[in-house]
Design a protein around this motif. Structure first.
Motif, PDB file in Angstrom:
ATOM      1  N   SER A 102       0.813  -1.224   0.000  1.00 51.27           N
ATOM      2  CA  SER A 102       0.000   0.000   0.000  1.00 51.27           C
ATOM      3  C   SER A 102       0.844   1.271   0.000  1.00 51.27           C
ATOM      4  O   SER A 102       0.496   2.243  -0.670  1.00 51.27           O
ATOM      5  CB  SER A 102      -0.938   0.023   1.213  1.00 51.27           C
ATOM      6  N   PHE A 103       1.947   1.249   0.739  1.00 51.66           N
ATOM      7  CA  PHE A 103       2.782   2.463   0.789  1.00 51.66           C
ATOM      8  C   PHE A 103       3.541   2.665  -0.513  1.00 51.66           C
ATOM      9  O   PHE A 103       3.544   3.760  -1.075  1.00 51.66           O
ATOM     10  CB  PHE A 103       3.736   2.433   2.000  1.00 51.66           C
ATOM     11  N   THR A 104       4.188   1.610  -1.019  1.00 53.82           N
ATOM     12  CA  THR A 104       4.964   1.815  -2.252  1.00 53.82           C
ATOM     13  C   THR A 104       4.052   2.124  -3.431  1.00 53.82           C
ATOM     14  O   THR A 104       4.363   2.997  -4.256  1.00 53.82           O
ATOM     15  CB  THR A 104       5.841   0.588  -2.579  1.00 53.82           C
ATOM     16  N   ALA A 105       2.899   1.438  -3.515  1.00 57.99           N
ATOM     17  CA  ALA A 105       2.000   1.654  -4.654  1.00 57.99           C
ATOM     18  C   ALA A 105       1.362   3.043  -4.620  1.00 57.99           C
ATOM     19  O   ALA A 105       0.768   3.472  -5.610  1.00 57.99           O
ATOM     20  CB  ALA A 105       0.941   0.562  -4.713  1.00 57.99           C
ATOM     21  N   ALA A 106       1.489   3.750  -3.496  1.00 60.20           N
ATOM     22  CA  ALA A 106       0.999   5.139  -3.426  1.00 60.20           C
ATOM     23  C   ALA A 106       1.980   6.100  -4.103  1.00 60.20           C
ATOM     24  O   ALA A 106       1.681   7.273  -4.295  1.00 60.20           O
ATOM     25  CB  ALA A 106       0.768   5.543  -1.966  1.00 60.20           C
ATOM     26  N   LYS A 107       3.166   5.591  -4.447  1.00 58.96           N
ATOM     27  CA  LYS A 107       4.157   6.423  -5.146  1.00 58.96           C
ATOM     28  C   LYS A 107       3.898   6.394  -6.643  1.00 58.96           C
ATOM     29  O   LYS A 107       3.355   5.404  -7.165  1.00 58.96           O
ATOM     30  CB  LYS A 107       5.573   5.900  -4.865  1.00 58.96           C
ATOM     31  N   GLU A 108       4.329   7.424  -7.320  1.00 56.44           N
ATOM     32  CA  GLU A 108       4.168   7.543  -8.774  1.00 56.44           C
ATOM     33  C   GLU A 108       4.874   6.387  -9.491  1.00 56.44           C
ATOM     34  O   GLU A 108       6.026   6.077  -9.178  1.00 56.44           O
ATOM     35  CB  GLU A 108       4.807   8.876  -9.202  1.00 56.44           C
ATOM     36  N   GLY A 109       4.161   5.729 -10.423  1.00 55.62           N
ATOM     37  CA  GLY A 109       4.815   4.750 -11.289  1.00 55.62           C
ATOM     38  C   GLY A 109       4.911   3.327 -10.740  1.00 55.62           C
ATOM     39  O   GLY A 109       5.607   2.498 -11.314  1.00 55.62           O
ATOM     40  N   PHE A 110       4.203   3.053  -9.618  1.00 56.77           N
ATOM     41  CA  PHE A 110       4.255   1.690  -9.065  1.00 56.77           C
ATOM     42  C   PHE A 110       2.882   1.022  -9.139  1.00 56.77           C
ATOM     43  O   PHE A 110       1.892   1.594  -8.685  1.00 56.77           O
ATOM     44  CB  PHE A 110       4.707   1.719  -7.597  1.00 56.77           C
ATOM     45  N   SER A 111       2.819  -0.179  -9.711  1.00 59.96           N
ATOM     46  CA  SER A 111       1.552  -0.905  -9.739  1.00 59.96           C
ATOM     47  C   SER A 111       1.464  -1.808  -8.512  1.00 59.96           C
ATOM     48  O   SER A 111       2.485  -2.245  -7.972  1.00 59.96           O
ATOM     49  CB  SER A 111       1.470  -1.763 -11.007  1.00 59.96           C
ATOM     50  N   ILE A 112       0.217  -2.078  -8.118  1.00 52.07           N
ATOM     51  CA  ILE A 112      -0.023  -3.009  -7.005  1.00 52.07           C
ATOM     52  C   ILE A 112       0.635  -4.350  -7.336  1.00 52.07           C
ATOM     53  O   ILE A 112       1.269  -4.978  -6.488  1.00 52.07           O
ATOM     54  CB  ILE A 112      -1.542  -3.219  -6.808  1.00 52.07           C
ATOM     55  N   ASP A 113       0.475  -4.768  -8.584  1.00 52.20           N
ATOM     56  CA  ASP A 113       0.970  -6.074  -9.000  1.00 52.20           C
ATOM     57  C   ASP A 113       2.487  -6.189  -8.832  1.00 52.20           C
ATOM     58  O   ASP A 113       2.998  -7.177  -8.300  1.00 52.20           O
ATOM     59  CB  ASP A 113       0.569  -6.295 -10.461  1.00 52.20           C
ATOM     60  N   TRP A 114       3.210  -5.167  -9.272  1.00 52.80           N
ATOM     61  CA  TRP A 114       4.676  -5.184  -9.117  1.00 52.80           C
ATOM     62  C   TRP A 114       5.044  -5.232  -7.633  1.00 52.80           C
ATOM     63  O   TRP A 114       5.922  -5.983  -7.211  1.00 52.80           O
ATOM     64  CB  TRP A 114       5.310  -3.945  -9.787  1.00 52.80           C
ATOM     65  N   GLU A 147       8.190  11.597  10.310  1.00 48.11           N
ATOM     66  CA  GLU A 147       8.811  10.575   9.460  1.00 48.11           C
ATOM     67  C   GLU A 147       8.319  10.706   8.018  1.00 48.11           C
ATOM     68  O   GLU A 147       7.278  11.302   7.748  1.00 48.11           O
ATOM     69  CB  GLU A 147       8.470   9.172   9.986  1.00 48.11           C
ATOM     70  N   ARG A 148       9.091  10.124   7.126  1.00 46.84           N
ATOM     71  CA  ARG A 148       8.716  10.037   5.730  1.00 46.84           C
ATOM     72  C   ARG A 148       7.331   9.366   5.635  1.00 46.84           C
ATOM     73  O   ARG A 148       7.032   8.498   6.458  1.00 46.84           O
ATOM     74  CB  ARG A 148       9.751   9.163   5.011  1.00 46.84           C
ATOM     75  N   TYR A 149       6.520   9.732   4.731  1.00 46.87           N
ATOM     76  CA  TYR A 149       5.172   9.179   4.486  1.00 46.87           C
ATOM     77  C   TYR A 149       4.096   9.796   5.393  1.00 46.87           C
ATOM     78  O   TYR A 149       2.922   9.521   5.208  1.00 46.87           O
ATOM     79  CB  TYR A 149       5.088   7.653   4.657  1.00 46.87           C
ATOM     80  N   GLU A 150       4.485  10.578   6.417  1.00 47.01           N
ATOM     81  CA  GLU A 150       3.481  11.069   7.354  1.00 47.01           C
ATOM     82  C   GLU A 150       2.875  12.393   6.859  1.00 47.01           C
ATOM     83  O   GLU A 150       3.087  13.434   7.454  1.00 47.01           O
ATOM     84  CB  GLU A 150       4.077  11.171   8.765  1.00 47.01           C
ATOM     85  N   GLN A 151       2.150  12.312   5.743  1.00 47.30           N
ATOM     86  CA  GLN A 151       1.446  13.468   5.178  1.00 47.30           C
ATOM     87  C   GLN A 151       0.061  13.019   4.738  1.00 47.30           C
ATOM     88  O   GLN A 151      -0.118  11.908   4.228  1.00 47.30           O
ATOM     89  CB  GLN A 151       2.184  14.001   3.937  1.00 47.30           C
TER      90      GLN A 151
END
Ligand code: 2DT
Ligand code: MG
Length: 207
Positions: A102-114, A147-151
């Motif tokens: 969930s965290f990585t896929a919230a970044k630009e260019g990442f699919s849930i599947d990957w 921390e990073r991600y806390e927005q």
């Protein structure tokens, strides 16, 4: 020998995951049910220390690379988790691969599947307790940290991803209640779950 249950907590910041994990461990100990707590990321290992310096903004790590580190941090604990489960110990785990995706896929260019691939084959939880808290109720519980991600906007994307990962063994719990009420509700669910897994093999996640 009857095995223990693998029970995972997921949910947004301030939903009470960490507090409720602790309460649950205390409850099981009181009832003399063998239990051990895990949390991911586990910042105590060498990989965990790299993740910690990334999260605390001391070090930048490329997005794919850090995703693989979070996954490696789970894999390095799998042998220990399996030994404990097979010896009959129930594991209460604060975050798991669902946070990873969930965290990585919230970044630009990442699919849930990957994002799912590196965690494919991890021990599959017997139960995921997803603590649900509306953003306005979460905001009342305090501000994000540093921390990073806390927005707020990033976390909203993360929540959307969590909902795409729901499986039959997830229970969504409304966390907008007192700590004691939530602990009582979760305690009952977990005490009911433990006897049902005793003779079931440990399955593999996402494969
Ligand atoms: P805590 O605040 O719970 O220590 O989490 N995270 C977590 C990821 O991005 N990938 C993962 O695989 C895991 C387990 C969620 C620290 C932050 O790390 C994020 C919040
Ligand atoms: Mg946190």
């Amino acid at each position: 020998m009857d095995r223990g249950a693998l029970i995972v907590f997921e949910g947004c910041d301030h939903s009470g995951k960490t507090t409720q994990c602790k309460r649950l461990v205390e409850l099981l100990e009181q009832k003399r049910i063998p239990v051990q707590q895990f949390r991911f990321p586990d910042r105590t290992t060498a990989i965990g220390q790299m993740i910690n310096s990334y999260l605390s903004n001391k070090q930048d790590i490329e997005d794919h690379a850090v995703h693989l580190l979070f996954s490696a941090n789970r894999w390095e604990l799998v042998p220990k988790m399996k030994v404990l489960l097979e010896a009959g110990t129930t594991l209460i785990v604060d975050r798991y691969a669902y946070s990873g995706v969930s965290f990585t896929a919230a970044k630009e260019g990442f699919s849930i599947d990957w994002c799912k691939q590196p965690d494919c084959g991890l021990p599959r939880p017997d139960l995921v307790l997803y603590l649900n808290l509306r953003p306005d109720a979460a905001a009342k519980r305090g501000n994000f940290g540093n921390e990073r991600y806390e927005q707020t906007d990033f976390q909203a994307k993360v929540m959307k991803n969590f909902h795409l990962l729901k499986e039959s063994y997830w229970k969504e719990i409304d966390a907008d209640k007192t700590e004691d009420d939530l602990a009582a509700e979760l305690g009952e669910i977990v005490l009911n779950c433990i006897p049902t897994v005793r003779e079931r093999p440990i399955e593999k996640l996402w494969c």
